[in-house]
Design a protein around this motif. Structure first.
Motif, PDB file in Angstrom:
ATOM      1  N   UNK A  91      41.195  56.643  23.564  1.00 11.32           N
ATOM      2  CA  UNK A  91      41.404  55.517  24.477  1.00 11.32           C
ATOM      3  C   UNK A  91      40.050  54.888  24.825  1.00 11.32           C
ATOM      4  N   UNK A  92      39.886  53.615  24.482  1.00  9.01           N
ATOM      5  CA  UNK A  92      38.598  52.936  24.674  1.00  9.01           C
ATOM      6  C   UNK A  92      38.200  52.868  26.146  1.00  9.01           C
ATOM      7  N   UNK A  93      39.167  52.750  27.042  1.00  7.59           N
ATOM      8  CA  UNK A  93      38.844  52.687  28.467  1.00  7.59           C
ATOM      9  C   UNK A  93      38.363  54.036  28.988  1.00  7.59           C
ATOM     10  N   UNK A 103      42.120  42.612  41.069  1.00  5.86           N
ATOM     11  CA  UNK A 103      41.503  43.592  40.178  1.00  5.86           C
ATOM     12  C   UNK A 103      42.299  43.746  38.881  1.00  5.86           C
ATOM     13  N   UNK A 104      43.606  43.878  38.995  1.00  9.63           N
ATOM     14  CA  UNK A 104      44.464  44.057  37.818  1.00  9.63           C
ATOM     15  C   UNK A 104      44.471  42.808  36.956  1.00  9.63           C
ATOM     16  N   UNK A 105      44.553  41.649  37.587  1.00  9.76           N
ATOM     17  CA  UNK A 105      44.545  40.389  36.832  1.00  9.76           C
ATOM     18  C   UNK A 105      43.253  40.243  36.053  1.00  9.76           C
ATOM     19  N   UNK A 115      43.107  40.073  31.988  1.00  5.07           N
ATOM     20  CA  UNK A 115      42.800  38.784  31.366  1.00  5.07           C
ATOM     21  C   UNK A 115      41.360  38.666  30.886  1.00  5.07           C
ATOM     22  N   UNK A 116      40.439  39.336  31.548  1.00  4.06           N
ATOM     23  CA  UNK A 116      39.018  39.184  31.214  1.00  4.06           C
ATOM     24  C   UNK A 116      38.410  40.409  30.562  1.00  4.06           C
ATOM     25  N   UNK A 117      39.216  41.408  30.208  1.00  2.00           N
ATOM     26  CA  UNK A 117      38.635  42.675  29.770  1.00  2.00           C
ATOM     27  C   UNK A 117      37.803  42.562  28.499  1.00  2.00           C
ATOM     28  N   UNK A 167      34.267  47.249  32.747  1.00  2.00           N
ATOM     29  CA  UNK A 167      35.613  47.628  32.288  1.00  2.00           C
ATOM     30  C   UNK A 167      35.918  49.061  32.734  1.00  2.00           C
ATOM     31  N   UNK A 168      34.950  49.950  32.612  1.00  2.00           N
ATOM     32  CA  UNK A 168      35.136  51.346  33.027  1.00  2.00           C
ATOM     33  C   UNK A 168      35.431  51.439  34.520  1.00  2.00           C
ATOM     34  N   UNK A 169      34.714  50.662  35.308  1.00  4.24           N
ATOM     35  CA  UNK A 169      34.934  50.662  36.758  1.00  4.24           C
ATOM     36  C   UNK A 169      36.352  50.188  37.079  1.00  4.24           C
ATOM     37  N   UNK A 170      36.774  49.094  36.468  1.00  4.92           N
ATOM     38  CA  UNK A 170      38.130  48.588  36.695  1.00  4.92           C
ATOM     39  C   UNK A 170      39.174  49.624  36.269  1.00  4.92           C
ATOM     40  N   UNK A 171      38.968  50.224  35.100  1.00  4.07           N
ATOM     41  CA  UNK A 171      39.902  51.243  34.599  1.00  4.07           C
ATOM     42  C   UNK A 171      40.012  52.409  35.573  1.00  4.07           C
TER      43      UNK A 171
END
Length: 181
Positions: A63-65, A109-111, A115-117, A125-129
């Protein structure tokens, strides 16, 4: 850190996690002094990796995230830690009587993640994940259905449940510093 076991706990929940089976698993893993390098090919939430605390390890995940999360923890721990602490403190300031504020924060955060990942840096990206994982799979207890957050109660808590990372910062940093990703 579990006061019952002394283990570092995994910092996020992961489907198929092994935290409940650690006592059984540990019986089948050779002692620390007999292994040159510990390899964890599917790290997931990392419960076995953190519990064992081998100082010479290799971890990976398909999993890349998940991979991005551990890469960020190893290569930019302070940046990640500071942002998690900031987000958690921001959430703790939201009154429990104002769930709409929490919902708007999470929706944003989810949007952004969805949309911007592709434009995000690996660490962003890691922080959001990580935050999304804590919200929906971890101790925060939010619910997501049909593209909408339906529960922002945080399970009666006033945080995302990231105290494990925040309390044991140096132990996590030390372990990840000796780990190849």
């Amino acid at each position: 850190y579990s006061t019952q076991t002394g283990y570092l706990k995994c910092i996020m929940a992961y489907k198929g996690g092994k935290s409940k089976e650690l006592k059984t698993i540990q019986d089948f893993i050779p002692p620390l002094d007999t292994i040159e390098t510990y390899v964890e090919p599917f790290i997931g939430g990392g419960s076995t990796f953190y519990a064992l605390e081998y100082q010479n390890s290799v971890i990976a995940d398909f999993n890349v995230d998940t991979y991005s999360l551990y890469w960020t923890l190893k290569n930019d721990f302070d940046w990640f830690y500071d942002r998690v602490e900031l987000i958690d403190s921001k959430i703790r300031k939201y009154p429990a009587t104002e769930p709409e504020r929490i919902k708007r924060f999470f929706d944003k955060l989810i949007t952004k993640f969805n949309t911007d990942n592709k434009k995000m840096t690996k660490r962003t990206r890691a922080l959001h994940w990580f935050i999304i994982n804590k919200m929906f799979f971890g101790s925060a207890g939010c619910k997501y259905k049909d593209g909408q957050i339906t529960n922002t109660s945080l399970n009666g808590r006033k945080s995302l449940g990231v105290s494990e990372l925040l309390k044991n910062k140096e132990r996590y940093r030390k372990l990840l510093a000796t780990t190849d990703i």
